[in-house]
Motif scaffolding. Structure first.
Motif, PDB file in Angstrom:
ATOM      1  N   MET A 144       0.907  -1.229   0.175  1.00  0.00           N
ATOM      2  CA  MET A 144      -0.137  -0.064   0.087  1.00  0.00           C
ATOM      3  C   MET A 144       0.849   1.185   0.043  1.00  0.00           C
ATOM      4  SD  MET A 144      -3.144   1.257   2.540  1.00  0.00           S
ATOM      5  CE  MET A 144      -3.946  -0.431   2.845  1.00  0.00           C
ATOM      6  N   PRO A 145       0.389   2.384  -0.707  1.00  0.00           N
ATOM      7  CA  PRO A 145       1.386   3.348  -0.778  1.00  0.00           C
ATOM      8  C   PRO A 145       1.290   4.271   0.484  1.00  0.00           C
ATOM      9  CG  PRO A 145      -0.790   3.866  -2.085  1.00  0.00           C
ATOM     10  CD  PRO A 145      -0.773   2.458  -1.730  1.00  0.00           C
ATOM     11  N   LEU A 146       2.385   4.972   0.968  1.00  0.00           N
ATOM     12  CA  LEU A 146       2.333   5.781   2.291  1.00  0.00           C
ATOM     13  C   LEU A 146       2.170   7.285   1.589  1.00  0.00           C
ATOM     14  CD1 LEU A 146       2.839   5.952   5.235  1.00  0.00           C
ATOM     15  CD2 LEU A 146       5.365   5.940   4.500  1.00  0.00           C
ATOM     16  N   VAL A 147       1.421   8.174   2.355  1.00  0.00           N
ATOM     17  CA  VAL A 147       1.619   9.519   2.153  1.00  0.00           C
ATOM     18  C   VAL A 147       1.819   9.971   3.774  1.00  0.00           C
ATOM     19  CG1 VAL A 147       0.428  11.700   1.535  1.00  0.00           C
ATOM     20  CG2 VAL A 147       0.192   9.593   0.313  1.00  0.00           C
ATOM     21  N   ALA A 148       3.110  10.735   3.911  1.00  0.00           N
ATOM     22  CA  ALA A 148       3.506  11.043   5.334  1.00  0.00           C
ATOM     23  C   ALA A 148       3.383  12.504   5.269  1.00  0.00           C
ATOM     24  CB  ALA A 148       4.827  10.546   5.389  1.00  0.00           C
ATOM     25  N   ALA A 149       3.038  13.029   6.234  1.00  0.00           N
ATOM     26  CA  ALA A 149       2.781  14.656   6.584  1.00  0.00           C
ATOM     27  C   ALA A 149       3.951  14.944   7.667  1.00  0.00           C
ATOM     28  CB  ALA A 149       1.470  14.971   7.127  1.00  0.00           C
ATOM     29  N   ASN A 150       5.058  15.708   7.257  1.00  0.00           N
ATOM     30  CA  ASN A 150       5.970  16.149   7.982  1.00  0.00           C
ATOM     31  C   ASN A 150       5.688  17.706   8.472  1.00  0.00           C
ATOM     32  OD1 ASN A 150       8.363  16.944   9.424  1.00  0.00           O
ATOM     33  ND2 ASN A 150       9.588  16.897   7.474  1.00  0.00           N
ATOM     34  N   TRP A 151       5.201  17.857   9.673  1.00  0.00           N
ATOM     35  CA  TRP A 151       4.526  19.298   9.916  1.00  0.00           C
ATOM     36  C   TRP A 151       6.103  20.013  10.455  1.00  0.00           C
ATOM     37  CZ3 TRP A 151      -0.172  18.489  13.767  1.00  0.00           C
ATOM     38  CH2 TRP A 151      -1.260  17.991  12.811  1.00  0.00           C
ATOM     39  N   LYS A 152       7.000  19.425  10.473  1.00  0.00           N
ATOM     40  CA  LYS A 152       8.235  20.138  10.978  1.00  0.00           C
ATOM     41  C   LYS A 152       8.130  20.900  12.225  1.00  0.00           C
ATOM     42  CE  LYS A 152       9.792  20.003   6.189  1.00  0.00           C
ATOM     43  NZ  LYS A 152      10.502  20.689   5.062  1.00  0.00           N
ATOM     44  N   MET A 153       8.504  22.168  12.451  1.00  0.00           N
ATOM     45  CA  MET A 153       8.120  22.887  13.678  1.00  0.00           C
ATOM     46  C   MET A 153       7.144  23.818  13.572  1.00  0.00           C
ATOM     47  SD  MET A 153      11.454  24.637  15.879  1.00  0.00           S
ATOM     48  CE  MET A 153      11.203  26.013  15.291  1.00  0.00           C
ATOM     49  N   ASN A 154       5.897  23.159  13.257  1.00  0.00           N
ATOM     50  CA  ASN A 154       4.777  23.703  13.109  1.00  0.00           C
ATOM     51  C   ASN A 154       3.647  22.720  13.555  1.00  0.00           C
ATOM     52  OD1 ASN A 154       5.658  25.864  11.126  1.00  0.00           O
ATOM     53  ND2 ASN A 154       6.123  24.020  10.234  1.00  0.00           N
ATOM     54  N   PRO A 155       2.346  23.265  14.068  1.00  0.00           N
ATOM     55  CA  PRO A 155       2.003  24.683  14.373  1.00  0.00           C
ATOM     56  C   PRO A 155       2.805  24.999  15.708  1.00  0.00           C
ATOM     57  CG  PRO A 155      -0.138  23.300  14.098  1.00  0.00           C
ATOM     58  CD  PRO A 155       1.210  22.704  14.102  1.00  0.00           C
ATOM     59  N   THR A 156       2.492  26.341  16.211  1.00  0.00           N
ATOM     60  CA  THR A 156       2.912  26.773  17.467  1.00  0.00           C
ATOM     61  C   THR A 156       2.090  26.636  18.606  1.00  0.00           C
ATOM     62  OG1 THR A 156       2.711  28.962  16.965  1.00  0.00           O
ATOM     63  CG2 THR A 156       4.756  28.181  16.340  1.00  0.00           C
ATOM     64  N   ASN A 157       0.922  26.330  18.296  1.00  0.00           N
ATOM     65  CA  ASN A 157      -0.032  26.026  19.499  1.00  0.00           C
ATOM     66  C   ASN A 157      -1.028  24.896  19.240  1.00  0.00           C
ATOM     67  OD1 ASN A 157      -3.035  27.021  18.792  1.00  0.00           O
ATOM     68  ND2 ASN A 157      -1.754  28.582  18.012  1.00  0.00           N
ATOM     69  N   VAL A 158      -1.516  24.243  20.336  1.00  0.00           N
ATOM     70  CA  VAL A 158      -2.025  22.988  20.234  1.00  0.00           C
ATOM     71  C   VAL A 158      -3.537  22.944  19.507  1.00  0.00           C
ATOM     72  CG1 VAL A 158      -3.167  23.015  22.466  1.00  0.00           C
ATOM     73  CG2 VAL A 158      -2.430  20.680  21.542  1.00  0.00           C
ATOM     74  N   ASP A 159      -3.961  24.134  19.739  1.00  0.00           N
ATOM     75  CA  ASP A 159      -5.257  24.383  19.002  1.00  0.00           C
ATOM     76  C   ASP A 159      -5.177  24.183  17.593  1.00  0.00           C
ATOM     77  OD1 ASP A 159      -6.503  24.460  21.433  1.00  0.00           O
ATOM     78  OD2 ASP A 159      -6.561  26.675  21.342  1.00  0.00           O
ATOM     79  N   ASP A 160      -4.083  25.081  16.982  1.00  0.00           N
ATOM     80  CA  ASP A 160      -4.408  24.895  15.526  1.00  0.00           C
ATOM     81  C   ASP A 160      -3.498  23.520  15.033  1.00  0.00           C
ATOM     82  OD1 ASP A 160      -4.674  27.411  15.447  1.00  0.00           O
ATOM     83  OD2 ASP A 160      -2.448  28.114  15.123  1.00  0.00           O
ATOM     84  N   ALA A 161      -2.822  22.671  16.149  1.00  0.00           N
ATOM     85  CA  ALA A 161      -2.350  21.390  15.388  1.00  0.00           C
ATOM     86  C   ALA A 161      -3.649  20.568  15.605  1.00  0.00           C
ATOM     87  CB  ALA A 161      -1.451  20.829  16.695  1.00  0.00           C
ATOM     88  N   LEU A 162      -4.540  20.724  16.495  1.00  0.00           N
ATOM     89  CA  LEU A 162      -5.774  19.915  16.463  1.00  0.00           C
ATOM     90  C   LEU A 162      -6.685  20.226  15.333  1.00  0.00           C
ATOM     91  CD1 LEU A 162      -6.382  19.706  20.330  1.00  0.00           C
ATOM     92  CD2 LEU A 162      -5.639  17.885  18.884  1.00  0.00           C
ATOM     93  N   ASP A 163      -6.934  21.485  15.013  1.00  0.00           N
ATOM     94  CA  ASP A 163      -7.673  21.709  13.921  1.00  0.00           C
ATOM     95  C   ASP A 163      -6.996  21.267  12.580  1.00  0.00           C
ATOM     96  OD1 ASP A 163      -9.351  23.428  15.072  1.00  0.00           O
ATOM     97  OD2 ASP A 163      -8.209  25.276  14.582  1.00  0.00           O
ATOM     98  N   LEU A 164      -5.621  21.210  12.490  1.00  0.00           N
ATOM     99  CA  LEU A 164      -5.243  20.625  11.213  1.00  0.00           C
ATOM    100  C   LEU A 164      -5.367  19.244  11.327  1.00  0.00           C
ATOM    101  CD1 LEU A 164      -3.350  20.790   8.696  1.00  0.00           C
ATOM    102  CD2 LEU A 164      -1.338  21.005  10.384  1.00  0.00           C
ATOM    103  N   VAL A 165      -5.182  18.324  12.244  1.00  0.00           N
ATOM    104  CA  VAL A 165      -5.385  17.110  12.363  1.00  0.00           C
ATOM    105  C   VAL A 165      -6.676  16.697  12.109  1.00  0.00           C
ATOM    106  CG1 VAL A 165      -5.627  16.702  14.784  1.00  0.00           C
ATOM    107  CG2 VAL A 165      -4.456  14.991  13.026  1.00  0.00           C
ATOM    108  N   ARG A 166      -7.581  17.165  12.449  1.00  0.00           N
ATOM    109  CA  ARG A 166      -9.100  17.046  12.164  1.00  0.00           C
ATOM    110  C   ARG A 166      -9.563  17.165  11.076  1.00  0.00           C
ATOM    111  NH1 ARG A 166     -10.185  19.951  17.639  1.00  0.00           N
ATOM    112  NH2 ARG A 166     -10.171  18.457  18.723  1.00  0.00           N
ATOM    113  N   GLY A 167      -8.881  18.448  10.158  1.00  0.00           N
ATOM    114  CA  GLY A 167      -9.168  18.501   8.898  1.00  0.00           C
ATOM    115  C   GLY A 167      -8.648  17.316   8.075  1.00  0.00           C
ATOM    116  N   VAL A 168      -7.252  16.741   8.167  1.00  0.00           N
ATOM    117  CA  VAL A 168      -6.865  16.051   7.507  1.00  0.00           C
ATOM    118  C   VAL A 168      -7.711  14.685   7.530  1.00  0.00           C
ATOM    119  CG1 VAL A 168      -4.727  14.333   7.347  1.00  0.00           C
ATOM    120  CG2 VAL A 168      -4.684  16.809   7.508  1.00  0.00           C
TER     121      VAL A 168
END
Ligand code: PGA
Length: 256
Positions: free
Chosen positions: A1-25
């Protein structure tokens, strides 16, 4: 199976944005889980919060680095044994760590071996600098990195080992590599892995392309015969863009 990997690097700078992003994905990735393996690599401090959102979704979680010892007096480091309690995946030897933190091939080899021994799956990153590309020495540089990084690996590791070919000049630059160059380098990587752990086992090692992958250009990489997916940086921070990349990958592999 193919793999698509999301490297967020040093982002986002707060947990709310991190949660918004992961919910969107998640809203898209969840529906593709039988066609594409999706793995998200947030900064260490957001791993626990993101793990809660991903729980039982089929979308995997990974860290962007790990140390080579399991515990002890190593201030600031995080071990594979610790990560194993939260994650399935870890990225080792990303070019930004090689460039900004001085990670060497020897360190990459130790980290890769330690992570595999903790039963994490590993994305080991390799890739040449612009100077190497211009001088025509990409093959030598990538061969050396692959041979050194896999020094302690065996055929038993093949199912949990992924190699991401990321030309350093293509990362974050908007200059994605010519697919022909990417293909030739991925073919070389497959050959070297075969020489090291046996051709049969090497076929199980997945090889990704990374470097300025976007919704507009992902198809030309995932269509390459030897390409098993993509490692995405900048575009993984925009839920719609990342979701599009996951969808295109699912469609292309669905037709193979
Ligand atoms: P990029 O990063 O997609 O922003 O070029 C890729 C990576 O560094 O893994």
């Amino acid at each position: 199976m193919p793999l698509v990997a999301a490297n967020w690097k040093m982002n986002p700078t707060n947990v709310d944005d991190a949660l918004d992003l992961v919910r969107g994905v998640m809203s898209v990735a969840r529906g593709q889980a039988d066609k594409v393996e999706v793995a998200i690599f947030p900064p260490f401090v957001w791993l626990t919060a993101v793990a809660e959102v991903l729980f039982e979704s089929g979308v995997k979680l990974g860290a962007q680095n790990a140390f080579w010892e399991m515990s002890g007096a190593y201030t600031g480091e995080i071990s594979p044994a610790m990560l194993k309690t939260l994650c399935q995946w870890v990225i080792i030897g990303h070019s930004e760590r090689r460039l900004f933190v001085g990670e060497t091939d020897e360190m990459v080899a130790k980290k890769t071996a330690a992570a595999l021994s903790s039963e994490l799956s590993v994305i080991m990153c390799v890739g040449e600098l612009a100077d190497h590309y211009d001088a025509g020495t990409s093959d030598q540089v990538v061969s050396t990195q692959v041979k050194a990084g896999l020094a302690s690996c065996s055929a038993d590791d093949s199912a949990r080992l992924v190699i991401a070919y990321e030309p350093v000049w293509a990362i974050g630059s908007g200059k994605s590599a010519d697919p022909e160059h990417a293909y030739k380098t991925m073919r070389l990587i497959r050959k070297i892995v075969g020489e090291m752990i046996g051709a049969g086992a090497a076929r199980k090692v997945r090889i990704l392309y990374g470097g300025s992958v976007k919704p507009e250009n992902v198809q030309q990489y995932v269509e390459l015969p030897l390409c098993d997916g993509v490692l995405v940086g900048g575009a993984s921070l925009v839920a719609d863009e990342f979701a599009h990349i996951v969808k295109v990958t699912a469609e292309v592999y669905g037709h193979r």
